[in-house]
Write an enzyme that holds these catalytic residues in place. Structure first.
Site: not given
Length: 491
Positions: A220, A244
């Protein structure tokens, strides 16, 4: 027959070395653990607007592995597993898993250690991979300043960057060292320049992967941590890493392809969404962005995760429900260079817009398999696997675009020719491709309808479609008519 055939094909895949090359062969089903399935198979109410835990668990995921595998997926990506902020905040509860408070404990709402170990074991017994979602950048509080002693293991203010909100996304230091979140849930930014923090995370990720036999990691908020932190983290993990980097700029995202195995292909995602959200979308822009990525990313688009929906962006059908446009857009991740990722509920036609509305409970769909989009996804997965099996070069063959018009697009990756259109369900598209590697007279099959046609001189293909639907063509020697009919008639 197909229910027996797909698991057999999946278990024939390579052993779990979990390398980037192995992940290239996979297709990933992303799910929000709390919203996917309950332990006892119940269907409790779940209003997304409430932003509360609805009861999904790891045992629930185990109960519904047949559902995932029957669509042809051989990897799942689950929500972050560690302990999160408890109780209600001004932004709801932490059902999504991204508000870490204790890196060393599991989120008890999802289950216990034995449940997660069983999920990992059940996946591996089916020849499937487990991808864990991890959050390194920050930890979550419900006050500002945070009560740091409630965090573990970082329980001192000195373990975090000095508080400041991110205000300038053109200033990388501001992006990396200031905080995400808001006054309701400030996300304290971990000091990833600190040797103590670095040492913890490198050991932690190696232990996490080993303890749960994880095969890969989705990471993330990668752009919010300095780039040179990531190579050591990935090495310590020892498995495939995909990050990400939420940005549409190819040049910006490409820098992270140098430090992790792969990135989620956000630049292409935006152009894919725009291309098919209306009949006036630009297919040529989609092509341009893909070609730029192919020449800019470290490994081209091969080491990317390709997607149409996820937990942070509105579902495609929140803006467009024409099923021809939907079918064309959904087809894209399965016919391009990277690793296809499907967000749970997409196959059921869910229409939630931005967070929290795009995090619906899947049990409210009844997990019905006899639905057009479920069948489409199953067929797309089968076609991709057939292409991989037929050509040892398929996964290293660069996608090309032999024909691009204002409303049609031909996408060629030997032995697959995908014909897409954004003309919508009222259109009658036609495609003309003057040259391919197909031989003169070679029989091809549209795997979405099982209709056949014949390639002409120089492998030329001319097709007239119907109701704006895509066509995915393979030689019948690769995808035979009998198998195609069985695939479409199942359920």
């Amino acid at each position: 027959m197909l229910r027996q055939l797909l698991p057999a094909l999946l278990t024939a895949l390579p052993a779990f070395s979990a390398s980037a090359a192995d992940w290239q062969q996979r297709s990933i089903y992303q799910l929000v653990t709390d919203r996917f399935a309950t332990t006892n198979g119940s269907y409790p109410s779940c209003d997304t607007e409430d932003r509360v835990y609805c009861g999904g668990t790891w045992q629930g995921v185990i109960r519904q592995l047949d559902y995932i595998q029957n669509m042809g997926f051989d990897a799942i990506w689950i929500s972050p597993i560690v302990a999160n902020l408890e109780g209600s905040t001004g932004d709801g509860e932490s059902y999504h898993g991204y508000w870490t408070v204790d890196q060393n404990s599991l989120n008890s709402h999802f289950g216990n250690e034995s449940d997660l170990l069983e999920l990992s074991s059940q996946l591996h017994s089916r020849g499937m991979y487990l991808m864990l979602d991890v959050v390194v950048n920050h930890m979550a509080a419900d006050t500002l300043p945070p009560d740091y002693v409630l965090f573990a293991p970082f329980n001192a203010e000195s373990d975090f960057h000095t508080f400041c909100w991110i205000t300038n996304y053109n200033n990388q230091t501001n992006v990396e060292q200031c905080w995400l979140g808001d006054d309701n849930v400030p996300l304290a930014d971990c000091d990833t320049e600190s040797d103590y923090v670095i040492d913890f995370f490198y050991k932690w990720i190696g232990d996490l992967v080993a303890n749960y036999s994880a095969d890969g990691l989705r990471i993330d908020t990668v752009k919010h941590v300095r780039s040179d932190f990531w190579p050591g983290f990935a090495e310590a993990a020892g498995v495939f890493t995909i990050g990400e980097v939420l940005d549409g700029d190819v040049d910006y995202v490409s820098t992270y392809t140098e430090v992790l195995d792969a990135v989620l292909d956000y630049p292409t995602y935006y152009q894919l969404f725009y291309a098919f959200e209306s009949t006036s979308g630009s297919l040529s822009n989609l092509v341009s962005w893909v070609q730029q990525s192919q020449s800019t990313y470290k490994n081209g688009e091969f080491m990317t995760g390709s997607f149409l929906e996820n937990q942070d962006n509105p579902r495609f059908q929140s803006v467009q429900t024409d099923q021809a446009l939907v079918s064309n857009a959904i087809s894209w991740p399965f016919i391009q260079d990277g690793i296809p990722i499907l967000y749970y509920g997409q196959e059921q036609g869910y229409t939630g817009s931005n967070d929290p509305y795009n995090r619906e409970a899947l049990w409210l769909s009844g997990y019905v398999e006899d639905k057009p989009l479920v069948k489409l996804v199953r067929t797309l997965n089968a076609a991709r696997k057939a292409a991989i099996a037929a050509s040892s070069d398929y996964l290293s063959t660069v996608l090309t675009f032999p024909s691009v018009t204002s409303s049609t697009l031909a996408v060629y990756k030997q032995p697959m020719l995908a014909l897409l259109t954004n003309g919508g369900s009222s259109s009658t598209p036609s495609w003309s491709v003057s040259s391919t590697d197909y031989s003169n007279g070679e029989e091809l099959i549209n795997v979405l309808t099982c209709d056949t046609l014949t390639a002409g001189s120089n492998g030329a293909v001319s097709v007239t479609g119907s109701e704006g639907m895509p066509q995915i063509l393979l030689p019948t020697s690769v995808f035979n008519v009998t198998y195609c009919n069985e695939l479409l008639s199942t359920y």
